[in-house]
Design a protein around this motif. Structure first.
Motif, PDB file in Angstrom:
ATOM      1  N   ALA A 227       0.816  -1.219   0.000  1.00 46.81           N
ATOM      2  CA  ALA A 227       0.000   0.000   0.000  1.00 46.81           C
ATOM      3  C   ALA A 227       0.843   1.259   0.000  1.00 46.81           C
ATOM      4  CB  ALA A 227      -0.934  -0.005   1.204  1.00 46.81           C
ATOM      5  N   GLU A 230       1.383   2.583  -3.551  1.00 42.49           N
ATOM      6  CA  GLU A 230       0.220   2.668  -4.434  1.00 42.49           C
ATOM      7  C   GLU A 230      -0.009   4.098  -4.927  1.00 42.49           C
ATOM      8  OE1 GLU A 230      -2.516   1.061  -6.728  1.00 42.49           O
ATOM      9  OE2 GLU A 230      -1.413  -0.151  -5.264  1.00 42.49           O
ATOM     10  N   ASP A 231      -0.441   4.205  -6.182  1.00 42.65           N
ATOM     11  CA  ASP A 231      -0.854   5.485  -6.745  1.00 42.65           C
ATOM     12  C   ASP A 231      -2.326   5.661  -6.384  1.00 42.65           C
ATOM     13  OD1 ASP A 231      -1.727   7.606  -8.281  1.00 42.65           O
ATOM     14  OD2 ASP A 231      -0.626   7.018 -10.079  1.00 42.65           O
ATOM     15  N   TRP A 232      -2.599   6.428  -5.335  1.00 41.22           N
ATOM     16  CA  TRP A 232      -3.948   6.500  -4.806  1.00 41.22           C
ATOM     17  C   TRP A 232      -4.894   7.277  -5.706  1.00 41.22           C
ATOM     18  CZ3 TRP A 232      -5.252   3.072  -1.405  1.00 41.22           C
ATOM     19  CH2 TRP A 232      -4.272   2.518  -0.586  1.00 41.22           C
ATOM     20  N   PHE A 235      -5.947   4.767  -8.217  1.00 42.94           N
ATOM     21  CA  PHE A 235      -6.782   3.806  -7.503  1.00 42.94           C
ATOM     22  C   PHE A 235      -8.207   4.345  -7.367  1.00 42.94           C
ATOM     23  CE2 PHE A 235      -8.717   2.084  -3.695  1.00 42.94           C
ATOM     24  CZ  PHE A 235      -8.359   0.750  -3.690  1.00 42.94           C
ATOM     25  N   ALA A 236      -8.334   5.611  -6.950  1.00 43.76           N
ATOM     26  CA  ALA A 236      -9.656   6.220  -6.754  1.00 43.76           C
ATOM     27  C   ALA A 236     -10.419   6.321  -8.067  1.00 43.76           C
ATOM     28  CB  ALA A 236      -9.500   7.599  -6.119  1.00 43.76           C
TER      29      ALA A 236
END
Length: 284
Positions: A227, A230-232, A235-236
């Protein structure tokens, strides 16, 4: 192509294919050839978005079953028909959902412990697509013959509930089978000749099953520390895209099967299986 656009496309692909009986795994294998491979956390996220959409579609059904155990009548629902709403019927339906889920949970843990799972690579997924398409045509044929002889049957019996649980385990062992496809068509083969009723049971039992599997995988990913990298934003974007497109796809499918068979999906699976064999190397 920007990373956000690639994430958007992957989310859309997941949302469209997760609950249609055409295998999200096969589509994502092809898509990742051009859009790039993603982290396990990303793949978990887009799957969770699709599950959330189906939970929203069936929110009144789920709430009605909870109320039934409290002895209260469920509120009026305008969702597609198939799940009955009286307290006694809702309790019975919920117990059968529980039996299907428990069967999947026990079988899934056993399969995982024994290591009985094919890799998500081109050749096994392609053949699962093709064989699954043949399975769909067979189920449609026998369901139509039974419906013509005995009339349409929408009831979910206890043997069907257990068989649906087993079908979910089989779909997990053979990536490309399609969880929704395996469960819908085992119900059709075993006597629920009403396509909408079989589809709804498959979708509703998929909510706890897939949330549990997603949560199990998420714990492993978080423990591994993935995590942190991660490229949030991506992801979103993918999560929202998956949820929105899954909502639209499932609503469309529930209307489509009111007057159409699943035959077109079977032939689509044949074509996708051939494309996968041609485009994705057997070890990829």
């Amino acid at each position: 192509m920007t990373d956000l656009l690639a994430a958007l496309l992957l989310g859309i692909i997941e949302g469209i294919t997760e609950f249609l009986p055409i295998s999200s795994t096969g589509h994502l294998l092809i898509a990742e050839r051009w859009l790039g491979h993603r982290s396990d956390l990303f793949n978990i996220g887009i799957q969770a978005g699709a599950i959330l959409a189906v939970a929203l579609i069936y929110r009144k059904r789920l709430w009605g079953m909870l109320l039934a155990f409290a002895g209260r009548d469920a509120p009026a629902s305008h969702d597609p028909p198939g799940i009955t709403a009286t307290p006694a019927q809702s309790r019975d339906y919920a117990l059968k959902l529980g039996a299907a889920f428990a069967t999947t949970a026990v079988g899934g843990l056993l399969v995982k412990k024994l290591g009985w799972e094919l890799p998500e690579t081109g050749t096994p997924v392609a053949w699962a697509l093709v064989l699954g398409g043949a399975w769909m045509l067979l189920a449609e044929h026998f369901a139509a013959r039974r419906a013509a002889a005995l009339g349409e049957r929408s009831a979910i019996t206890w043997p069907i509930a257990i068989a649906v649980g087993i079908a979910q385990v089989v779909a997990g062992v053979f990536p490309g089978t399609s969880r929704s496809g395996a469960t819908i068509f085992i119900a059709l083969l075993m006597g629920t000749t009403h396509r909408a009723a079989a589809t709804e049971f498959a979708f509703v039992v998929g909510i706890p099953t897939m949330f549990a599997a997603t949560g199990y995988e998420l714990i492993d990913v978080l423990k591994s520390g993935q995590a942190a990298n991660e490229d949030w934003a991506a992801f979103a974007v993918a999560f929202v895209a998956s949820a929105v497109t899954a909502f639209v796809a499932v609503k469309w499918l529930l209307r489509y099967i009111q007057s159409h068979r699943f035959t077109a999906f079977a032939f689509y699976r044949f074509a996708l299986g051939a494309a996968l064999l041609a485009l994705v190397p057997s070890g990829s």
